[in-house]
Motif scaffolding. Structure first.
Motif, PDB file in Angstrom:
ATOM      1  N   PRO A 380      42.418  28.403  43.963  1.00  0.00           N
ATOM      2  CA  PRO A 380      43.654  28.346  43.976  1.00  0.00           C
ATOM      3  C   PRO A 380      44.043  27.080  44.568  1.00  0.00           C
ATOM      4  N   VAL A 381      43.180  26.470  45.516  1.00  0.00           N
ATOM      5  CA  VAL A 381      43.523  24.952  46.050  1.00  0.00           C
ATOM      6  C   VAL A 381      43.847  24.231  44.857  1.00  0.00           C
ATOM      7  N   ASP A 382      42.653  24.380  44.038  1.00  0.00           N
ATOM      8  CA  ASP A 382      42.982  23.246  42.589  1.00  0.00           C
ATOM      9  C   ASP A 382      44.349  23.693  41.989  1.00  0.00           C
ATOM     10  N   ASP A 383      44.654  24.934  41.883  1.00  0.00           N
ATOM     11  CA  ASP A 383      45.849  25.498  40.996  1.00  0.00           C
ATOM     12  C   ASP A 383      47.077  24.573  41.643  1.00  0.00           C
ATOM     13  N   GLU A 384      46.940  24.678  43.165  1.00  0.00           N
ATOM     14  CA  GLU A 384      48.313  23.894  43.707  1.00  0.00           C
ATOM     15  C   GLU A 384      48.371  22.431  43.555  1.00  0.00           C
ATOM     16  N   ASP A 385      47.215  21.930  43.389  1.00  0.00           N
ATOM     17  CA  ASP A 385      46.998  20.334  43.289  1.00  0.00           C
ATOM     18  C   ASP A 385      47.098  19.811  41.703  1.00  0.00           C
ATOM     19  N   GLU A 386      46.559  20.655  40.973  1.00  0.00           N
ATOM     20  CA  GLU A 386      46.649  20.134  39.689  1.00  0.00           C
ATOM     21  C   GLU A 386      47.702  20.581  38.580  1.00  0.00           C
ATOM     22  N   ARG A 387      48.839  20.082  38.945  1.00  0.00           N
ATOM     23  CA  ARG A 387      50.017  20.524  38.199  1.00  0.00           C
ATOM     24  C   ARG A 387      50.652  19.518  37.128  1.00  0.00           C
ATOM     25  N   ALA A 388      50.003  18.285  37.274  1.00  0.00           N
ATOM     26  CA  ALA A 388      50.718  17.251  36.291  1.00  0.00           C
ATOM     27  C   ALA A 388      49.908  17.505  34.997  1.00  0.00           C
ATOM     28  N   THR A 389      50.541  17.153  33.911  1.00  0.00           N
ATOM     29  CA  THR A 389      50.038  17.653  32.793  1.00  0.00           C
ATOM     30  C   THR A 389      48.830  16.445  32.145  1.00  0.00           C
ATOM     31  N   ARG A 390      47.838  16.984  32.252  1.00  0.00           N
ATOM     32  CA  ARG A 390      46.538  16.246  31.808  1.00  0.00           C
ATOM     33  C   ARG A 390      45.544  17.223  31.762  1.00  0.00           C
ATOM     34  N   ILE A 391      44.271  16.965  31.570  1.00  0.00           N
ATOM     35  CA  ILE A 391      42.896  17.616  31.458  1.00  0.00           C
ATOM     36  C   ILE A 391      42.463  17.585  32.886  1.00  0.00           C
ATOM     37  N   TYR A 392      41.725  18.518  33.092  1.00  0.00           N
ATOM     38  CA  TYR A 392      41.044  18.889  34.462  1.00  0.00           C
ATOM     39  C   TYR A 392      39.838  19.364  34.136  1.00  0.00           C
ATOM     40  N   ILE A 393      38.678  18.965  34.987  1.00  0.00           N
ATOM     41  CA  ILE A 393      37.365  19.234  34.680  1.00  0.00           C
ATOM     42  C   ILE A 393      36.601  19.761  36.069  1.00  0.00           C
ATOM     43  N   VAL A 394      35.831  20.667  36.197  1.00  0.00           N
ATOM     44  CA  VAL A 394      35.031  21.042  37.381  1.00  0.00           C
ATOM     45  C   VAL A 394      33.575  21.096  36.997  1.00  0.00           C
ATOM     46  N   VAL A 395      32.784  20.543  37.607  1.00  0.00           N
ATOM     47  CA  VAL A 395      31.341  20.580  37.512  1.00  0.00           C
ATOM     48  C   VAL A 395      30.703  21.510  38.658  1.00  0.00           C
ATOM     49  N   GLY A 396      30.085  22.591  38.370  1.00  0.00           N
ATOM     50  CA  GLY A 396      29.188  23.455  39.506  1.00  0.00           C
ATOM     51  C   GLY A 396      27.865  23.487  39.066  1.00  0.00           C
ATOM     52  N   ARG A 397      27.148  24.167  39.840  1.00  0.00           N
ATOM     53  CA  ARG A 397      25.730  24.374  40.065  1.00  0.00           C
ATOM     54  C   ARG A 397      25.020  23.205  39.490  1.00  0.00           C
ATOM     55  N   LEU A 398      25.282  22.191  40.284  1.00  0.00           N
ATOM     56  CA  LEU A 398      24.881  20.870  40.133  1.00  0.00           C
ATOM     57  C   LEU A 398      23.187  20.815  40.587  1.00  0.00           C
ATOM     58  N   ASP A 399      22.830  22.014  41.351  1.00  0.00           N
ATOM     59  CA  ASP A 399      21.394  22.218  41.438  1.00  0.00           C
ATOM     60  C   ASP A 399      20.546  22.531  40.322  1.00  0.00           C
ATOM     61  N   LYS A 400      21.336  22.789  39.137  1.00  0.00           N
ATOM     62  CA  LYS A 400      20.394  23.180  37.946  1.00  0.00           C
ATOM     63  C   LYS A 400      20.284  21.983  37.335  1.00  0.00           C
ATOM     64  N   PHE A 401      19.180  22.012  36.323  1.00  0.00           N
ATOM     65  CA  PHE A 401      18.873  20.878  35.329  1.00  0.00           C
ATOM     66  C   PHE A 401      20.108  20.539  34.554  1.00  0.00           C
ATOM     67  N   PHE A 402      20.801  21.654  33.972  1.00  0.00           N
ATOM     68  CA  PHE A 402      21.995  21.293  33.293  1.00  0.00           C
ATOM     69  C   PHE A 402      22.973  22.097  33.992  1.00  0.00           C
ATOM     70  N   PRO A 403      23.977  21.333  34.593  1.00  0.00           N
ATOM     71  CA  PRO A 403      25.090  21.908  35.664  1.00  0.00           C
ATOM     72  C   PRO A 403      26.161  22.678  34.578  1.00  0.00           C
ATOM     73  N   ASP A 404      26.903  23.539  35.138  1.00  0.00           N
ATOM     74  CA  ASP A 404      27.990  24.260  34.477  1.00  0.00           C
ATOM     75  C   ASP A 404      29.208  23.299  34.623  1.00  0.00           C
ATOM     76  N   ILE A 405      29.756  23.157  33.411  1.00  0.00           N
ATOM     77  CA  ILE A 405      31.203  22.439  33.299  1.00  0.00           C
ATOM     78  C   ILE A 405      32.399  23.446  32.557  1.00  0.00           C
ATOM     79  N   THR A 406      33.388  23.515  33.446  1.00  0.00           N
ATOM     80  CA  THR A 406      34.490  24.283  32.851  1.00  0.00           C
ATOM     81  C   THR A 406      35.703  23.109  32.657  1.00  0.00           C
ATOM     82  N   VAL A 407      36.643  23.344  31.512  1.00  0.00           N
ATOM     83  CA  VAL A 407      37.618  22.408  31.232  1.00  0.00           C
ATOM     84  C   VAL A 407      38.786  23.233  30.943  1.00  0.00           C
ATOM     85  N   ARG A 408      40.055  22.674  31.714  1.00  0.00           N
ATOM     86  CA  ARG A 408      41.299  23.262  31.348  1.00  0.00           C
ATOM     87  C   ARG A 408      42.375  22.229  31.296  1.00  0.00           C
TER      88      ARG A 408
END
Length: 463
Positions: A380-408
């Motif tokens: 929800p904090v990301d939703d409040e900050d990321e209002r400008a019209t552009r691309i946003y990416i979050v990278v999680g599970r960096l502890d794994k060999f291949f991390p998770d990537i979500t794009v919106r």
């Protein structure tokens, strides 16, 4: 008497004592035969037709009997070699015989067969003419139960099933009956039955029917859409507000609502009608998504950013971090900028001033931040900050060999999740071509045709 004859007759009177044999001169009977009753002109006629022959006195008397009451008139003498002129009798008018028909030899069996054939043709023609015309459009075929309707009335009746027939001025009609094709020039004023009857009575149709193999063709009534226009009809309009729609002269108005729905206003003499519309044909089909105008972010650049994020999460705290990916319009390449920031495990406070990278040259394309070992989900904090019209990416599970990537993407604060391959290059490298030849593809059906972007993502192993 001799004086009278001398003026009209050129011969002198001969006395009886002259001893002339009158019978000998005129061919009478010798030896005192009865000749007084014989007409000397009648005696001359046989001489012309046949050689002279002695005629018995009895036959001569029988051939020309004279009534006793009439006295024979002495005829003027005829000299040898002079034939008297006889008047030619007018031919008798014979009554006209009644005309008679020539007698023909007619085979009774052939006549009966011909009559039977004529009756069969008449019966077949009657059955054909009684058939209902058929509405034929695309793959639809249906008997027209009311051929007394006009072509325009048929169009209106079928427009519910075929919306493209909704506008009469864009629809033309033809009637195909056997080999006869007739174009309808007045669909509003002519009936289907009248056109069918007109074709059936034409000589061309009957001649073609005799020669055709199909003696029982259907009378096909076929509409055709001859024009298609884009845009909105003159009686419709799209307006930004209800006030503008009411002030217009349009009978049907399309209006966006504050709740995000589309409404339709219809005005008539009864009043104003407003209702939400789930599907507005006057507005084009719109599909949410993102079509990039820039190249994909190289994998090498993404790998550098992921290595930076992993470096920030070393230790027990596992801090987050933020990076900006910008497009250098002058060099036509991507660059990474890490702004000045204060971070914790679940929060980033960054300064967004870009004095070192002027906006005239650099386009702020992507904000990418890490969620260390947590899931790659926008908070929800990301939703409040990321209002400008552009691309946003979050990278999680960096502890794994291949991390998770979500794009919106954010479209003015409205978010839509995108496949990562829409903006990022995928893992991949060139491989020997013979590897592919060792794989045999078995497909149960034809593969679906994918959008070029989706095909690219599939080849990259993303989808």
């Amino acid at each position: 008497m001799s004086e009278q004859n001398s003026s009209g007759f050129p011969f002198a009177e001969v006395p009886d004592s002259a001893g002339l044999d009158i019978d000998a001169i005129f061919g009478g009977a010798p030896n005192g035969g009865v000749t007084g009753n014989v007409n000397p002109f009648d005696a001359a006629l046989p001489q012309q037709a046949a050689p002279p022959a002695p005629i018995p006195q009895a036959q001569a008397q029988e051939a020309a009997p004279q009534p006793m009451a009439q006295q024979p008139v002495p005829a003027p003498p005829v000299f040898q070699g002079v034939q008297p002129m006889q008047p030619t009798p007018a031919p008798a008018v014979q009554p006209e015989a009644p005309a008679t028909q020539p007698t023909l030899d007619i085979d009774p069996l052939a006549a009966a067969m011909a009559e039977q054939e004529v009756k069969a043709e008449q019966k077949a023609a009657k059955s054909l003419f009684e058939k209902a015309p058929v509405f034929h459009y695309g793959s639809a075929r249906e008997d027209i139960t009311d051929p007394g309707m006009t072509f325009e009335e048929l169009r209106i009746a079928k427009s519910a099933d075929f919306p493209e027939l909704g506008e009469g001025k864009k629809v033309s009609w033809t009637v195909e009956y056997g080999k006869t094709v007739k174009t309808i020039t007045d669909p509003k004023g002519i009936t289907i039955a009248s056109v069918k009857s007109e074709i059936e009575l034409s000589k061309a149709f009957l001649d073609n029917l005799k020669k055709a193999k199909d003696k029982n063709p259907d009378c096909l009534v076929k509409p055709k859409v001859t024009a298609q226009s884009k845009g909105i009809a003159s009686y419709k309009g799209v307006f930004a507000s209800l006030e503008e729609a009411r002030a217009s002269d349009k009978a049907i108005c399309t209006i966006p609502g504050g709740d995000g729905r589309v409404y339709e206003l219809r005005k008539n003499e009864l009043g104003e009608f407003i209702a939400p519309k789930d599907s507005v044909i006057d507005l084009g089909s719109v599909r949410a998504g993102f079509t990039p105008a820039l190249p994909l972010v190289p994998m090498e650049l993404l790998a550098q950013i992921i290595s930076f994020f992993r470096c920030c999460m070393t230790g027990p705290e596992e801090f987050e971090a933020l990076a900006h990916i910008l497009w250098d319009k002058q060099e036509e390449k991507f660059v990474v900028r890490v702004p000045e920031q204060t971070v914790t495990k679940a929060h980033i406070d960054a300064k967004l001033n870009r004095d070192d990278l002027p906006e005239e040259r650099y386009l702020h394309y992507i904000d990418i931040h890490s969620h260390n070992s947590m899931e790659a989900k926008f908070s929800p904090v990301d939703d409040e900050d990321e209002r400008a019209t552009r691309i946003y990416i979050v990278v999680g599970r960096l502890d794994k060999f291949f991390p998770d990537i979500t794009v919106r993407m954010s479209c003015g604060g409205t978010y839509l999740t995108l496949p990562p391959g829409c903006v990022l290059e995928s893992f991949g490298a060139a491989f020997p071509a013979e590897w592919r030849t060792q794989v045999k593809l078995l497909r149960r059906s034809a593969p679906p045709v994918l959008h070029p972007l989706a095909e690219r993502l599939r080849c990259q192993g993303i989808v």
